[in-house]
Design a protein around this motif. Sequence first.
Motif, short mmCIF file in Angstrom:
data_model
loop_
_atom_site.label_atom_id
_atom_site.label_comp_id
_atom_site.label_asym_id
_atom_site.label_seq_id
_atom_site.Cartn_x
_atom_site.Cartn_y
_atom_site.Cartn_z
N THR A 58 -10.07 -1.93 -1.37
CA THR A 58 -9.00 -1.55 -0.06
C THR A 58 -8.59 -3.06 -0.13
OG1 THR A 58 -11.03 -2.83 0.58
CG2 THR A 58 -10.88 -0.33 1.33
N ARG B 67 0.75 1.78 -1.24
CA ARG B 67 -1.07 1.50 -0.53
C ARG B 67 -0.25 2.99 0.14
NH1 ARG B 67 -1.76 -2.70 3.63
NH2 ARG B 67 0.41 -3.48 2.80
N ARG B 68 -1.67 3.53 0.37
CA ARG B 68 -1.66 5.36 0.54
C ARG B 68 -2.99 5.19 1.42
NH1 ARG B 68 -1.12 6.81 -5.14
NH2 ARG B 68 0.59 7.17 -5.29
N PRO B 69 -3.27 6.13 2.75
CA PRO B 69 -3.50 6.53 3.60
C PRO B 69 -5.43 6.02 2.47
CG PRO B 69 -2.79 7.56 4.28
CD PRO B 69 -2.56 6.93 2.87
N SER B 70 -6.30 5.87 3.37
CA SER B 70 -7.92 6.27 2.50
C SER B 70 -8.57 7.91 3.05
CB SER B 70 -8.42 5.09 2.71
OG SER B 70 -10.22 5.56 2.69
N ALA C 63 -6.48 2.06 4.10
CA ALA C 63 -5.88 1.67 3.20
C ALA C 63 -6.21 1.62 1.76
CB ALA C 63 -4.41 0.66 3.06
#
Length: 188
Positions: free
Chosen positions: A71, A101-104, A111
């Motif tokens: 993060t 950056r991708r959604p967690s 991110a």
Amino acid sequence: MGTNSVPEGLSDEVLAEIGVALFHLRRVWAKPDLMRKLREQTPCDRPLQMSNLAVVSAVTKLAPETGGEVTVGGVAERLDVDPSTASRLVGHAIDAGLVSRRPSPVDARRANLQLTDTGLRVVEAADRFRRIYLAELMADWTVEECRQFAGLLTRFTGAAARRPMDHSGIDQIFKEASAEDNPADGSP
């Protein structure tokens, strides 16, 4: 900054020698040649900056420690900067095409940062270059000397990180010097 914690017998000359060596080391490491060469070899969407290397290095180190959940907050902690600065630095690394950056998958509010293929190539090239350079610098050292140096340097940088320089100490030094130059009793 207290002078009471100086090891007994440690002379001002030795401390001055260490200070000069660190100053020269900073100048050697800060030369722009590495960044220029990396820029030439790495097609990025934006010019590669030293801060980009810091971010890709942080992401690389954090990924195995966190199970791949990296993060902006983790990068901030790793780089010892505030979250807003880390967010800006990560944004620049994303703009340069080094980090994505991708959604967690754990928490949709966070991110998850990952290196792109370009980011991986940059961090691998920079790390390999540094290792080769260090090996050349220490080519005539014994393995034991290298181990001792690594241990002492790690210990030194750890102490510096735990006790950052208090710049207000310089004010006290100037006050003391001024008092010595201008004694209150009027004597020369």
